[in-house]
Design a protein around this motif. Structure first.
Motif, PDB file in Angstrom:
ATOM      1  N   GLU A 230      36.313  33.950  41.617  1.00 37.13           N
ATOM      2  CA  GLU A 230      36.422  34.127  40.457  1.00 37.13           C
ATOM      3  C   GLU A 230      37.934  33.351  40.012  1.00 37.13           C
ATOM      4  OE1 GLU A 230      37.969  38.053  39.172  1.00 37.13           O
ATOM      5  OE2 GLU A 230      35.567  38.998  39.357  1.00 37.13           O
TER       6      GLU A 230
ATOM      7  N   ASP B 108      44.174  42.383  43.588  1.00 37.20           N
ATOM      8  CA  ASP B 108      43.464  43.606  43.435  1.00 37.20           C
ATOM      9  C   ASP B 108      43.171  44.486  44.626  1.00 37.20           C
ATOM     10  OD1 ASP B 108      42.918  45.951  42.084  1.00 37.20           O
ATOM     11  OD2 ASP B 108      40.784  45.140  41.885  1.00 37.20           O
TER      12      ASP B 108
ATOM     13  N   TYR C 105      34.259  46.459  32.203  1.00 36.81           N
ATOM     14  CA  TYR C 105      34.880  45.329  31.175  1.00 36.81           C
ATOM     15  C   TYR C 105      34.161  44.736  30.441  1.00 36.81           C
ATOM     16  CZ  TYR C 105      37.366  45.506  35.960  1.00 36.81           C
ATOM     17  OH  TYR C 105      38.649  45.629  37.265  1.00 36.81           O
TER      18      TYR C 105
HETATM   19  C1  GCB Z   1      36.591  41.623  40.287  1.00 34.79           C
HETATM   20  C2  GCB Z   1      37.385  41.305  41.901  1.00 34.79           C
HETATM   21  C3  GCB Z   1      37.629  42.147  42.867  1.00 34.79           C
HETATM   22  C4  GCB Z   1      38.265  43.357  41.737  1.00 34.79           C
HETATM   23  C5  GCB Z   1      37.304  43.825  40.634  1.00 34.79           C
HETATM   24  C6  GCB Z   1      37.447  44.997  40.332  1.00 34.79           C
HETATM   25  O1  GCB Z   1      36.186  40.729  39.977  1.00 34.79           O
HETATM   26  O2  GCB Z   1      36.527  40.429  42.618  1.00 34.79           O
HETATM   27  O3  GCB Z   1      38.757  41.755  43.207  1.00 34.79           O
HETATM   28  O4  GCB Z   1      38.639  44.890  42.124  1.00 34.79           O
HETATM   29  O5  GCB Z   1      37.112  42.751  40.019  1.00 34.79           O
HETATM   30  O6  GCB Z   1      37.723  46.014  40.755  1.00 34.79           O
HETATM   31  O7  GCB Z   1      38.468  45.214  38.708  1.00 34.79           O
END
Ligand code: GCB
Length: 602
Positions: free
Chosen positions: A417, A189, A477
């Motif tokens: 993660e 991401d 989320y």
């Molecule tokens: C997470 C990731 C990160 C993402 C973030 C998101 O858990 O570690 O890299 O950018 O969530 O915004 O979903």
């Protein structure tokens, strides 16, 4: 048979042999070829380099690096590229930011420049590349020098016997394709920038050479002893001096290695008093200086201690991203980043999700911010593949060797993660062991997993860590916010938890919604609820919410995202603050005030 030209031969070979890149995938430029940098002088090779994107890897197939400089009309064969003329780009830079047609380019690209050199007797010369994303093959005067894997750590190639008197030609072939065996793998991401995006230089040293130098407070010495270790070539002793502490010691080197304990009582480094000392090290004719702070960071049970005092990490996560420059960050940009973090009351930053520029770490040392540093063992990685593991181990070693004299770095994080499989456990346990062996003065962490069925923090890796990082997005989320207190109540970790991420998107542009998901108010309400839930938990020893600034990422294409992850507390312009900024600021200031009171009481 008639003699075929080089080009024709190459084309025929390629029909039968798609293994054209194998001879160049040596990964011989790695932590073993690093040299200790400190304040060494560098001859910059930044500036305009000839440039060409090469989607089909024609350059490796046709051996563009073997092409001599010549005027086009003098060429005997019609080569498909001429590295010595045509388009140039600035180094450092990310090609995505230079031309729209390169925005989504993933492949190889060639960088070429002249290097004018006059050899000096008794001197060695090294090429240093600050970072190139992801695979970089180095050629000098038509010859292959070496190959480096890993997009965020520096690498070195000794050029002493390769550079000739006069004009030399240096070529770098950089490839940013996301493949199964890389670290990170194919899915992330953050934006997959490409190119030589950190500085390139030549470093001159004497014949004797300090390869590595590490100095720190000796653990359990009650702040009264330093340990220094030196790895050097061509010398039997090394000398270490810290004039401000009246220290001047000689270290005996056996097979080029030695270490020494030195009685000392330095003023301790801490975020509100980031004291640094000039430390000088010499071996033979080589001498290097560094600015080093001394502190201890420990975990006992569920507590964290900095210099023996309880520590709560008031943090924020940051990416190395800029909406105009891509990954190239400037001194101004870094200073603004830390000024924003300090304004918010932070004593801690998480430099996610890969090693950031070394200047980011030096500046955190100078300004006084603790750092969580990490390697991109992110989401799915081919954990069962030994080549992947070698790559991850090497990135970790390069990061640690680069930054382990920086007092600000409190945590080496080995992943983020990752699903709890046997292969992942073995892989990441190995990383944790490497980090501990290389550096006994810091804590090891990873962003671990929550079992959403059992509503509990559950990750076998936790047993090998000092800090369990948890990325939890309750309110975003995971909409059912009531699960968070249950998870925290069900989990009785025997070691500290840091909420390494939490947050929500907020699009504050004109197109952004006024309420509901993606609105500024919604993000603010998530922050309020998170703070209310987390603030009294005794095993939560800090947080680094996601994230200081909005950042570019290919995977976010919703109408409120438009290529950006908008979980920033500040928009991508790095100026416009969202409401959540003030919410987190008032919480952190409250925590800090409590710490000061406690400090004064004790
Ligand atoms: C997470 C990731 C990160 C993402 C973030 C998101 O858990 O570690 O890299 O950018 O969530 O915004 O979903």
């Amino acid at each position: 048979m008639l003699e075929r030209s080089v080009l024709a031969e190459n084309a025929l070979q390629a029909l039968h042999d798609e293994d054209y890149d194998r001879p160049f995938n040596t990964q011989n430029l790695n932590h073993t070829t690093m040299i200790f940098m400190g304040d060494r002088e560098q001859v910059s090779l930044d500036g305009d380099w000839n440039f060409c994107v090469d989607l089909l890897d024609t350059g490796l197939r046709q051996k563009w690096f073997a092409m001599e400089p010549a005027a086009p009309r003098d060429r005997e064969e019609p080569w498909d590229y001429d590295p010595y003329m045509g388009e140039t780009v600035p180094v450092p830079s990310c090609w995505q930011m230079l031309k729209e047609k390169w925005y989504f380019f993933e492949g190889s690209a060639w960088y070429t420049r002249p290097v004018d050199f006059s050899p000096k007797p008794g001197k060695r010369t090294f090429l240093r590349v600050g970072a190139a994303q992801y695979d970089c093959k180095v050629f000098l005067n038509g010859e292959f020098v070496g190959n480096h894997y890993g997009g965020s750590t520096p690498f070195f190639a000794e050029m002493t016997d390769r550079l000739k008197d006069g004009r030399n030609w240096l070529m770098l072939c950089v490839n940013n394709v996301r493949t199964l065996d890389r670290v990170p793998m194919r899915n992330t991401d953050w934006f997959n920038y490409g190119g030589v995006y950190r500085e390139v230089s030549l470093v001159e040293t004497p014949e004797s050479l300090i390869r590595d130098f590490f100095i720190h407070l000796k653990p359990d010495s009650h702040f009264a002893c330093l340990t220094a270790s030196v790895v050097a070539e061509g010398a039997e002793t090394a000398e270490i001096s810290i004039p401000e502490l009246g220290i001047r010691e000689t270290v005996q080197l056996v097979d080029g290695k030695g270490s020494i304990d030195i009685a000392a009582g330095p003023l301790l480094w801490r975020p509100d008093r980031p004291k640094l000392y000039d430390v000088h090290v010499s071996a033979g004719d080589d001498r290097v200086s560094d600015r080093v702070g001394f502190r201890t960071i420990e975990r006992k049970g569920r507590e964290l201690y900095l210099n023996g005092r309880p520590l709560w990490l008031r943090g924020i996560s940051v990416h190395e991203d800029d909406d105009k420059r891509g990954k190239v960050i400037t001194e101004d940009d870094l200073r603004r980043r830390y000024a924003d973090a300090k304004e918010m009351g932070c004593n801690f930053v998480r430099l996610a999700h890969y090693p950031h520029h070394e200047r980011a770490v030096e500046l955190a040392d100078e300004i006084g911010l603790l750092v969580w540093a990490e390697i991109p063992v992110y989401w799915a990685i081919d954990f069962a593949n030994p080549a992947t593991e070698r790559d991850a181990q090497n990135q970790l070693l390069e990061l640690i060797r680069r930054d382990r004299n920086r007092a600000c770095v409190a945590i080496w994080s080995v992943g983020n993660e990752n699903a709890d499989t046997d292969a992942r456990l073995a892989f990441m346990k190995g990383l944790a062991e490497t980090a501990r062996a290389e550096d006994p003065t810091r804590l090891i962490a990873a962003a671990c997993l929550v079992n959403h069925t059992k509503l509990k923090i559950e990750d076998r890796l936790a047993a090998y860590l000092d800090i369990i990082g948890i990325n939890e997005y309750y309110g975003w989320y995971d909409e059912d916010f009531s699960e968070l207190p249950k998870i925290l109540a069900n989990s009785q970790p025997d070691r500290p938890v840091v909420i390494s991420e939490t947050g929500a998107d907020a699009d504050i542009t004109e197109q952004g919604p006024k309420d509901g998901l993606f609105s500024e108010d919604y993000q603010a309400s998530v922050y309020e609820k998170q703070i209310a839930t987390l603030k009294d938990l005794d095993f939560v020893k800090g947080m680094s919410p996601w994230i200081l600034y909005d950042f570019r990422t290919e995977r976010r294409q919703g109408i409120f995202q438009r290529g950006f992850n908008r979980k920033g507390l500040i928009a991508a312009d790095k100026v416009t603050r969202k409401k959540s900024f003030a919410i987190l600021r008032s919480f952190y200031h409250m925590v800090a005030a409590g710490e000061v009171e406690e400090w004064e009481r004790s």
